[in-house]
Design a protein around this motif. Structure first.
Motif: not given
Lengths: 489, 98
Positions: A331, A333, A347, B17, B72, B76, B79-83, B89-92, B94
């Motif tokens: 989340r 950046t 990690t 981690r 919110m 907004e 707005m700081n999520a990288p993908a 939010i996009v993640v690999p 799981v």
């Protein structure tokens, strides 16, 4: 009174603005000019937003011109440690992890400043995620001590202390988890205060150790600190640990005669071998001055003082390991480009985003919380924390405040303690007990070493008795007269 | 606590981690063992019957009125999520395929 406008006190500037001797825009331009002139030497700012600050100053001028002044802070340039959120501005915590993070909301303390008409001038440097005592752990730049630029300004709020001491802002906010306001204030020759835990909302303060963190003021006088504290203090439903109490007008209640008849405690445990001879001498002189102004000086014992370092570095790192788990590459950046599954996303993002001290503390915190070690370290530390609190409760049965050095040494040289984390941790020895006990503490300038480095007197007060503590500090400051000393820059 | 504290750096790094390189592992192990050695003085204190403090001042059950307020906006919050994609939010991946 100082001739230079950038060294004037908040209370003097408020009067000048009232009399239209200067406008808020002109005042801000003075600070912008001063900042640009000396930043190459000091390095206190991570970023600043000139156009937004000018717009805030212009609004302030309109208010003052039409008789709608909001407070003594209306139009005053205030610096913020880069750990306090302001909507639409960067919030880096001096970490690569958050280099591109922009706050979607404003911290309650910053919102109260905005509501008081303050102009935000600069986001100030710090140790990464407020972990450090020298500001050397910033991922971005080195802040120098304005009194001797070969030395550190203290930490973690080193940028707030240096900017205020060097006249790059009038006052500033910092955060204090184990001394991060008081120690740099002491090393930079200004006033810095950690309020009672729960007096100031932590909403919008990036969390380090939630049971210890507290926002507080930096200023060039006790009165200015009182104005700033009165503005940011108060209950906030968004922080369940903030306390519902009435906030008095601290600045109006300051009493220059406050030392007369007070009983002030002095604890031998704070004057041990680790305390520099010049620091000891200045603090002892300060104690004598208090006595000459009518205070009774009484010896008190705080027998668990020497356990503060282990207790603090167990509790603070444990809480940090939990709080900083949120920086996982999902989340906030920074996300590693090398990650190929969800675990390596965590990690590798954390390996790339965090600096060395932050990693070290998260590892230590994870260790003391881990199965098999929890009872021996974390639970035991929480029990000794109770004993430390009881020490203060017992002492405060017979004294009104306690006097100690703020830092055992004056500002040290760059690199002097970076190779030895334990030596760095020991520089917090006089301040961390106050956080563990949740009490208010203030550092007030009490003179200089023979090399010309500032020394600070720490005054520890009773919980939620800020008004009394500020009065004692004010009475000492008036008698000692160090608040008009400024570095030559 | 044993006489000479040791830290299993691989295990703790996994809990935290954080991927550490070999240099960091060696450096942190040595430094943290020194810090843990200093912490040993805690074991000398008698804490029998002492209640642990989680906070400096005890606060219990803080309630506030359940009043709806504007949340919110999603843009907004993200707005700081990288993908991100479709307000998420996009993640690999799981979950493994069966």
């Amino acid at each position: 009174m100082s001739q230079e406008i950038y060294y004037k006190k908040l209370t003097e500037l408020d009067e000048m603005l009232d009399k239209s001797e200067i406008s808020a825009v002109e005042l801000l331009k003075e600070f912008i000019g001063r900042t640009k002139q000396i930043e190459p030497q000091i390095g206190a700012f991570i970023s600043f937003d000139e156009s937004r600050a000018l717009a805030q100053a212009a609004e302030s001028d309109k208010r003052r011109a039409s008789g709608r002044k909001l407070s003594a802070l209306d139009g005053i340039p205030v610096g913020l440690k880069d750990v306090i959120a302001v909507r639409g501005q960067k919030l880096t915590c001096a970490s690569k992890m958050l280099e591109n993070y922009v706050s979607p909301y404003t911290a309650t303390a910053a919102l109260k400043l905005e509501d008081a008409g303050a102009v935000f001038w600069g986001r100030l440097n710090m140790d990464e995620f407020a972990m450090g005592s020298s500001c050397e752990n910033s991922a971005f730049l080195k802040t120098k001590n304005p009194w001797d630029t070969t030395r550190i300004p203290g930490g973690s709020s080193g940028g707030s202390a240096a900017a205020t001491a060097a006249g790059e802002c009038v006052v500033a906010l910092g955060s204090d988890t184990g001394g991060s306001i008081r120690q740099p204030a002491s090393l930079c020759g200004i006033v810095g205060m950690k309020p009672t835990y729960g007096l100031v909302s932590r909403y919008g303060l990036a969390a380090f150790a939630s049971s210890l963190d507290q926002i507080g003021p930096f200023a060039r006088s006790v009165k200015d600190a009182a104005v700033l504290l009165g503005t940011i203090a108060g209950h906030d439903p968004k922080d369940s640990t903030s306390v519902k109490i009435d906030i008095p007008d601290y600045a109006a209640q300051l009493d220059a005669g406050a030392l007369s008849g007070k009983t002030l405690g002095v604890a031998a445990e704070y004057f041990g071998d680790g305390v520099d001879a010049a620091v000891r001498k200045r603090v002892e002189e300060a104690i004598e001055l208090c006595r000459s102004k009518g205070a009774n000086i009484k010896e008190v014992s705080l027998p668990h003082t020497d356990l503060a370092i282990p207790v603090y570095y167990i509790i603070a790192t444990a809480e940090a390991s939990s709080n900083l788990a949120r920086y996982d590459g999902v989340r906030y950046t920074h996300r590693s480009k090398l990650a190929d599954d969800v675990i390596s996303l965590y990690t590798k993002s954390r390996a790339e985003g965090f600096g060395e001290e932050v990693k070290r503390r998260i590892i230590l915190g994870s260790y003391v919380l881990s199965s098999g070690y929890y009872d021996a370290y974390y639970l035991r530390a929480q029990k000794v924390r109770t004993l430390i609190r009881r020490d203060f409760e017992r002492a405060f049965e017979s004294v009104d405040a306690i006097l100690t050095p703020t830092s055992p040494t004056p500002a040290f040289k760059f690199g002097e303690k970076t190779a030895n984390p334990l030596a760095m941790y020991l520089s917090d020895i006089c301040t961390i007990n106050v956080n563990l006990a949740g009490l208010p503490g203030i550092s007030v300038p009490c003179g200089f070493t023979p090399e010309g480095l500032p020394v600070g007197l720490q005054i520890i007060g009773k919980a939620f008795r800020e008004s009394e503590l500020l009065s004692i500090a004010y009475a000492y400051e008036q008698a000692a007269g160090f608040s008009d000393a400024h570095p030559n820059l | 606590m044993s006489d000479k504290p040791t830290i299993d750096i691989n295990y703790v790094a996994k809990l935290a981690r954080i991927e550490l390189d070999e240099n960091e592992k060696a450096k942190f192990s040595a430094q943290l063992e020194q810090v843990l050695d200093y912490f040993k003085k805690l074991s000398e204190v008698n804490v029998d019957g002492v209640e642990p403090s989680a906070h400096a001042h005890s606060i219990y059950n803080v309630w506030r009125d359940d009043i709806p307020t504007a949340a919110m906006p999603v843009e907004e919050a993200l707005m700081n999520a990288p993908a991100k994609r479709d307000n998420q939010i996009v993640v690999p991946k799981v979950v493994d395929e069966a």
